[in-house]
Design a protein around this motif. Sequence first.
Motif, PDB file in Angstrom:
ATOM      1  N   GLY A  23       8.521  -3.487  -5.940  1.00 33.57           N
ATOM      2  CA  GLY A  23       8.466  -2.103  -5.461  1.00 33.57           C
ATOM      3  C   GLY A  23       7.513  -1.931  -4.290  1.00 33.57           C
ATOM      4  N   ILE A  24       6.394  -2.632  -4.323  1.00 31.64           N
ATOM      5  CA  ILE A  24       5.460  -2.574  -3.203  1.00 31.64           C
ATOM      6  C   ILE A  24       6.135  -3.109  -1.939  1.00 31.64           C
ATOM      7  CG2 ILE A  24       3.327  -3.602  -2.275  1.00 31.64           C
ATOM      8  CD1 ILE A  24       2.217  -3.415  -5.190  1.00 31.64           C
ATOM      9  N   GLY A  25       6.858  -4.215  -2.065  1.00 28.34           N
ATOM     10  CA  GLY A  25       7.580  -4.768  -0.920  1.00 28.34           C
ATOM     11  C   GLY A  25       8.646  -3.830  -0.390  1.00 28.34           C
ATOM     12  N   GLU A  26       9.410  -3.239  -1.288  1.00 28.31           N
ATOM     13  CA  GLU A  26      10.464  -2.308  -0.869  1.00 28.31           C
ATOM     14  C   GLU A  26       9.880  -1.038  -0.254  1.00 28.31           C
ATOM     15  OE1 GLU A  26      13.926  -2.828  -0.926  1.00 28.31           O
ATOM     16  OE2 GLU A  26      13.097  -4.844  -1.196  1.00 28.31           O
ATOM     17  N   LEU A  31       8.688   2.275   4.580  1.00 26.14           N
ATOM     18  CA  LEU A  31       7.706   2.902   5.469  1.00 26.14           C
ATOM     19  C   LEU A  31       7.818   2.352   6.894  1.00 26.14           C
ATOM     20  CD1 LEU A  31       4.517   3.051   3.225  1.00 26.14           C
ATOM     21  CD2 LEU A  31       5.872   4.982   4.062  1.00 26.14           C
ATOM     22  N   ARG A  32       7.997   1.042   7.017  1.00 18.73           N
ATOM     23  CA  ARG A  32       8.112   0.435   8.348  1.00 18.73           C
ATOM     24  C   ARG A  32       9.397   0.891   9.045  1.00 18.73           C
ATOM     25  NH1 ARG A  32       5.111   0.308  11.002  1.00 18.73           N
ATOM     26  NH2 ARG A  32       5.840  -1.339  12.373  1.00 18.73           N
ATOM     27  N   GLU A  33      10.492   1.012   8.290  1.00 16.10           N
ATOM     28  CA  GLU A  33      11.748   1.469   8.885  1.00 16.10           C
ATOM     29  C   GLU A  33      11.645   2.923   9.324  1.00 16.10           C
ATOM     30  OE1 GLU A  33      14.749   0.658   5.974  1.00 16.10           O
ATOM     31  OE2 GLU A  33      14.638  -1.512   6.299  1.00 16.10           O
ATOM     32  N   ARG A  34      10.970   3.731   8.520  1.00 23.32           N
ATOM     33  CA  ARG A  34      10.827   5.145   8.854  1.00 23.32           C
ATOM     34  C   ARG A  34       9.951   5.309  10.099  1.00 23.32           C
ATOM     35  NH1 ARG A  34       8.306   8.738   4.431  1.00 23.32           N
ATOM     36  NH2 ARG A  34       9.341   7.094   3.272  1.00 23.32           N
ATOM     37  N   LEU A  42       1.214  -4.832  11.767  1.00 24.07           N
ATOM     38  CA  LEU A  42       1.946  -4.339  10.597  1.00 24.07           C
ATOM     39  C   LEU A  42       3.186  -5.168  10.280  1.00 24.07           C
ATOM     40  CD1 LEU A  42       1.686  -0.480  11.091  1.00 24.07           C
ATOM     41  CD2 LEU A  42       0.305  -1.954   9.611  1.00 24.07           C
ATOM     42  N   ASP A  43       3.800  -5.759  11.298  1.00 24.41           N
ATOM     43  CA  ASP A  43       5.027  -6.510  11.075  1.00 24.41           C
ATOM     44  C   ASP A  43       4.798  -8.002  10.855  1.00 24.41           C
ATOM     45  OD1 ASP A  43       6.505  -4.179  11.342  1.00 24.41           O
ATOM     46  OD2 ASP A  43       6.791  -4.451  13.499  1.00 24.41           O
ATOM     47  N   LEU A  44       3.751  -8.555  11.412  1.00 23.55           N
ATOM     48  CA  LEU A  44       3.522  -9.991  11.323  1.00 23.55           C
ATOM     49  C   LEU A  44       2.787 -10.386  10.040  1.00 23.55           C
ATOM     50  CD1 LEU A  44       3.806 -12.703  12.797  1.00 23.55           C
ATOM     51  CD2 LEU A  44       1.586 -12.246  13.847  1.00 23.55           C
ATOM     52  N   VAL A  45       1.769  -9.635   9.689  1.00 19.95           N
ATOM     53  CA  VAL A  45       0.961  -9.948   8.498  1.00 19.95           C
ATOM     54  C   VAL A  45       1.723  -9.517   7.248  1.00 19.95           C
ATOM     55  CG1 VAL A  45      -1.230  -9.478   7.336  1.00 19.95           C
ATOM     56  CG2 VAL A  45      -1.167  -9.698   9.821  1.00 19.95           C
ATOM     57  N   PRO A  46       1.775 -10.366   6.228  1.00 21.64           N
ATOM     58  CA  PRO A  46       2.520 -10.036   4.996  1.00 21.64           C
ATOM     59  C   PRO A  46       1.747  -9.059   4.097  1.00 21.64           C
ATOM     60  CG  PRO A  46       1.598 -12.248   4.860  1.00 21.64           C
ATOM     61  CD  PRO A  46       1.293 -11.744   6.231  1.00 21.64           C
ATOM     62  N   TRP A  47       1.652  -7.816   4.536  1.00 18.78           N
ATOM     63  CA  TRP A  47       0.861  -6.822   3.814  1.00 18.78           C
ATOM     64  C   TRP A  47       1.347  -6.525   2.401  1.00 18.78           C
ATOM     65  CZ3 TRP A  47      -3.713  -6.576   5.490  1.00 18.78           C
ATOM     66  CH2 TRP A  47      -3.989  -6.659   6.859  1.00 18.78           C
ATOM     67  N   PRO A  48       2.650  -6.515   2.117  1.00 19.67           N
ATOM     68  CA  PRO A  48       3.063  -6.225   0.734  1.00 19.67           C
ATOM     69  C   PRO A  48       2.501  -7.233  -0.275  1.00 19.67           C
ATOM     70  CG  PRO A  48       4.922  -5.966   2.205  1.00 19.67           C
ATOM     71  CD  PRO A  48       3.812  -6.575   3.013  1.00 19.67           C
ATOM     72  N   VAL A  49       2.499  -8.511   0.071  1.00 19.96           N
ATOM     73  CA  VAL A  49       1.929  -9.530  -0.820  1.00 19.96           C
ATOM     74  C   VAL A  49       0.430  -9.287  -0.967  1.00 19.96           C
ATOM     75  CG1 VAL A  49       1.473 -12.003  -1.083  1.00 19.96           C
ATOM     76  CG2 VAL A  49       3.710 -11.223  -0.283  1.00 19.96           C
ATOM     77  N   PHE A  50      -0.235  -8.991   0.138  1.00 14.42           N
ATOM     78  CA  PHE A  50      -1.661  -8.701   0.114  1.00 14.42           C
ATOM     79  C   PHE A  50      -1.953  -7.512  -0.802  1.00 14.42           C
ATOM     80  CE2 PHE A  50      -5.311  -6.355   1.792  1.00 14.42           C
ATOM     81  CZ  PHE A  50      -6.282  -7.332   1.807  1.00 14.42           C
ATOM     82  N   LEU A  51      -1.224  -6.419  -0.618  1.00 15.20           N
ATOM     83  CA  LEU A  51      -1.445  -5.220  -1.432  1.00 15.20           C
ATOM     84  C   LEU A  51      -1.209  -5.484  -2.914  1.00 15.20           C
ATOM     85  CD1 LEU A  51       0.218  -2.576   0.898  1.00 15.20           C
ATOM     86  CD2 LEU A  51      -2.234  -2.882   0.488  1.00 15.20           C
ATOM     87  N   ALA A  52      -0.151  -6.207  -3.232  1.00 12.12           N
ATOM     88  CA  ALA A  52       0.136  -6.523  -4.636  1.00 12.12           C
ATOM     89  C   ALA A  52      -0.993  -7.360  -5.235  1.00 12.12           C
ATOM     90  CB  ALA A  52       1.468  -7.265  -4.748  1.00 12.12           C
TER      91      ALA A  52
END
Length: 135
Positions: A23-26, A31-34, A42-52
Amino acid sequence: MTVLVAVLLVAIGGAVGAVARWGIGEGWKALRERDGRPSIILDLVPWPVFLANILASFLLGVFVAQLGSASAGGARLGYLLLGTGLCGAMSTLSSAAIEIVDLSRRRFTVIGVGYLLLSIGAGMSALWLGLVIGR
């Protein structure tokens, strides 16, 4: 406690943790698409994995402060469900590792090393904060 109960608790917590990580990834993708504007950071660094991983570290700190680690008794059941299951499935060293390798393969080695160091530092800090807040 039977092994079956332990397995079920870890499986239930793991299912919730895995869905939370997904869900964090989705949510990040949405958010990025919007937003629509390209951003290297924001696009290069894998933030969803980091946040999880950071969220799981924080929650693990809270759970350990409240329940103890894998100790005996009723707290052990809670730890199996929340610590081992939920946090174990939500956090993912393997995904972080592959993201770092991918950054390196794409010649963004410095960003990969920075991401690794940030992940370790922020994860340990989040765990500590969870331990403090959970008391």
